[in-house]
Scaffold this motif. Structure first.
Motif, PDB file in Angstrom:
ATOM      1  N   VAL A   1       0.812  -1.215   0.000  1.00 54.46           N
ATOM      2  CA  VAL A   1       0.000   0.000   0.000  1.00 54.46           C
ATOM      3  C   VAL A   1       0.842   1.260   0.000  1.00 54.46           C
ATOM      4  N   ILE A   2       2.014   1.212   0.605  1.00 54.34           N
ATOM      5  CA  ILE A   2       2.846   2.403   0.681  1.00 54.34           C
ATOM      6  C   ILE A   2       4.237   2.050   0.192  1.00 54.34           C
ATOM      7  N   GLU A   3       4.785   2.924  -0.650  1.00 57.69           N
ATOM      8  CA  GLU A   3       6.176   2.776  -1.004  1.00 57.69           C
ATOM      9  C   GLU A   3       6.904   3.928  -0.328  1.00 57.69           C
ATOM     10  N   SER A   4       7.922   3.584   0.415  1.00 52.57           N
ATOM     11  CA  SER A   4       8.589   4.606   1.206  1.00 52.57           C
ATOM     12  C   SER A   4      10.044   4.723   0.790  1.00 52.57           C
ATOM     13  N   GLN A   5      10.287   5.524  -0.227  1.00 59.01           N
ATOM     14  CA  GLN A   5      11.638   5.848  -0.683  1.00 59.01           C
ATOM     15  C   GLN A   5      12.522   4.621  -0.782  1.00 59.01           C
ATOM     16  N   GLY A   6      12.091   3.672  -1.587  1.00 55.08           N
ATOM     17  CA  GLY A   6      12.903   2.507  -1.859  1.00 55.08           C
ATOM     18  C   GLY A   6      12.471   1.251  -1.120  1.00 55.08           C
TER      19      GLY A   6
END
Lengths: 281, 283
Positions: free
Chosen positions: A180-185
């Motif tokens: 659901v979330i991609e967090s800077q890599g």
């Protein structure tokens, strides 16, 4: 000073990576366990933690740094992490540190989500002597919003673009469709996001340790409900302001930049090691 | 294929720290052992934990893979030798070759790295006959400390490419039309774009040293991978690519829409597949 001992520990199907700093000088009676943040914050604070461990080891504290399951060098894919697993990992690390050092007293140091996990794990353990909570995540859903916004802002300013790749093939096993979330890599799958959303330090029902140092950016944090509640439970707590570089941040977030992975927040490390030296045996 | 991972200490007085991933039950096929080199000062897990994922993927495909920290980075001690990083890093890689040979019987190697690691991979492969395959990911190769004007020239090209990409992005136009864009920034970007002009043809400036190193790689397999967003692609095009004809077995892959360290998860998956496919193509 002795070389850092690198090893895997834990169960056969849940191997955790550890780095143990064993002092060559006379040993203090407290072993220190360092709990990393997650994701990109982990990458960018690794050097700072290694420096903190060396600093503490130099004055006689045995120190264990370790990676949670699904993080760093530990077993597990990058989308396999759950905070429930990580809390167990901390408990395993505590026991391992005690075994390696032959010391019973424990001081835990955590940064960002690592600080939050320290507080939650220590609360349940009831036998932690000291804890350093360095910029802890107080409310999980706020933290997730911050991560999502940081990712969005970074993507907007960079060359990178979103693309669908391998969504319907075997490749998707590495980046499952339910992320659901991609967090800077780093992917934050739904289950982990749910775990984090449920975090709220105001709901601590027992003090995490007899002695707590809160290192925070804003002095007002000492007036926050969760901190006052912790003091009311009998914790000897102190709060210090840390306005040094937030080396764990990626991108143009005020004092952070793409090069910050190499920075060492010397003042914060001095504050933490000074407090541990004066508080722990 | 099931894999195992071991933490290792190797090199002079065990000063170097690494993790080796390898098949639990090797199938007996001959494959190069892979050595992954630090991307800048990021420790052995790699940017975005990319090296961990890559190492495990390659180990499942049958390779033995080490990812380790150069002297003074991560958990490796600083070398006691008074030597430049250029010299020390080559020795560190050779120590990695030695430990993989001693512990796993490896005799030939693929050396890979991002950014700084790519530069070291290039130099090692040019000097050590055991390195038969080399994977250069966003490697500048040329020494920009000696020639800082080259970095400036390359950066101008990167910026020009970024501005043009945004100019022709439908999403950017939609944002502008809806009033969601920073119009001051757009005007500034347009002025810069006009000022930069269209980059001219690349001058054939290739250092003698680089040309000699390329000649040393003549019969080795060389994979160059560049992100569209990496300034090192522009450095490569300006100061290395004109001499690529020295290589007999090279391949260049460009990853569009990716930044220098492959931040979007899809780009990491793609990079792992590019590398894995290239290595297996020689089996």
């Amino acid at each position: 000073m002795s070389a850092v001992q690198l090893f895997y520990f834990g169960k056969h199907d849940h191997r955790l990576f550890g780095a143990f700093h064993n002092p060559s000088c006379s040993i203090r009676s407290t072993v220190v366990i360092l709990c990393y943040p997650m994701g990109q914050e982990y990458i960018r604070s690794h050097r700072a933690f290694a420096q903190l461990a060396k600093r503490l080891c130099k004055v006689g504290f045995p120190v264990l740094r370790f990676d949670y399951f699904g993080c760093g060098d530990s077993a597990g894919d990058s989308y396999a992490g759950r905070t429930t697993l990580w809390l167990n990992d901390i408990r395993t690390a505590v026991q391992t540190a005690r075994d390696l050092s032959s010391q019973r007293n424990v001081c835990m140091v955590g940064l960002r989500l690592g600080a939050t996990l320290c507080a939650l794990a220590a609360e349940r353990a009831d036998d932690i002597d000291a804890a350093v909570l360095w910029h802890p995540v107080v409310t999980g859903h706020v933290y997730l919003d911050e991560l999502a916004e940081a990712h969005r802002r970074w993507m907007k300013g960079s060359f990178a673009r979103e693309r669908a790749y391998g969504a319907n093939s075997e490749k998707s096993l590495r980046t499952p469709a339910e992320t659901v979330i991609e967090s800077q890599g780093f992917p934050i799958p739904q289950l982990l996001a749910s775990d984090i959303r449920a975090i709220n330090l105001s709901e601590l029902s027992h003090p995490p340790a007899s002695n707590v140092l809160l290192l925070t950016r804003r002095a007002q944090e000492a007036q926050a409900g969760w901190y006052q509640r912790m003091m009311a439970m009998g914790t000897r707590a102190s709060c210090q302001v840390d306005r040094g570089p937030r080396v764990w941040l990626k991108g143009d977030d005020g004092d952070a930049n793409e090069q910050s992975a190499g920075l060492v927040p010397s003042q914060a490390l001095a504050t933490i090691s000074g407090w541990i030296e004066s508080t722990c045996r | 294929m099931q894999i195992r991972e071991d933490a290792v200490r190797f090199g002079p007085a065990g000063s170097l720290a690494g993790v080796v991933a390898y098949p639990a039950r090797p199938d007996g096929k001959s494959r190069p052992a892979v050595v992954l080199l630090n991307a800048g000062i990021i420790h052995r897990v790699g940017p975005n934990r990319l090296y961990v994922n890559l190492a495990r993927h390659l180990a499942k495909a049958g390779h033995t893979v080490i990812r380790f920290d150069f002297s003074g980075i991560g958990d490796s001690a600083m070398s006691s030798r008074v030597a430049s990083f250029r010299e020390r890093s080559i020795e560190d890689v050779r120590a990695a070759f030695d430990v993989l040979h001693a512990d796993h019987g490896a005799t030939h190697f693929a050396v890979a790295g991002i950014c700084l690691g790519a530069d070291v991979a290039f130099r090692v492969a040019a000097r050590d006959e055991r390195a038969n395959d080399v994977i250069i990911i966003n490697g500048g190769i040329v020494d920009i400390e000696v020639h800082p004007e080259r970095a400036t020239a390359a950066l101008a090209r990167t910026q020009s490419r970024l501005y043009r990409k945004r100019m022709f992005s439908a999403k950017s136009w939609m944002r502008a039309l809806r009033g969601h864009s920073d119009m001051r920034a757009i005007r500034s970007a347009l002025r810069r774009l006009v000022g930069l002009g269209k980059p001219g043809a690349a001058p054939a400036i290739v250092d003698v040293e680089v040309t000699e190193e390329l000649r040393a790689l003549r019969d080795k397999r060389v994979l160059f991978v560049y992100s569209e967003g990496s300034t090192y692609w522009d450095l490569f095009k300006l100061y290395v690519q004109p001499a690529i004809t020295e290589l007999n077995r090279s391949q260049i892959e460009i990853v569009r829409d990716a930044d220098h360290v492959f931040t979007p998860c899809w780009s990491q998956d793609l990079l792992i597949d590019v590398i894995s496919d290239w290595l297996s193509a020689d089996e």
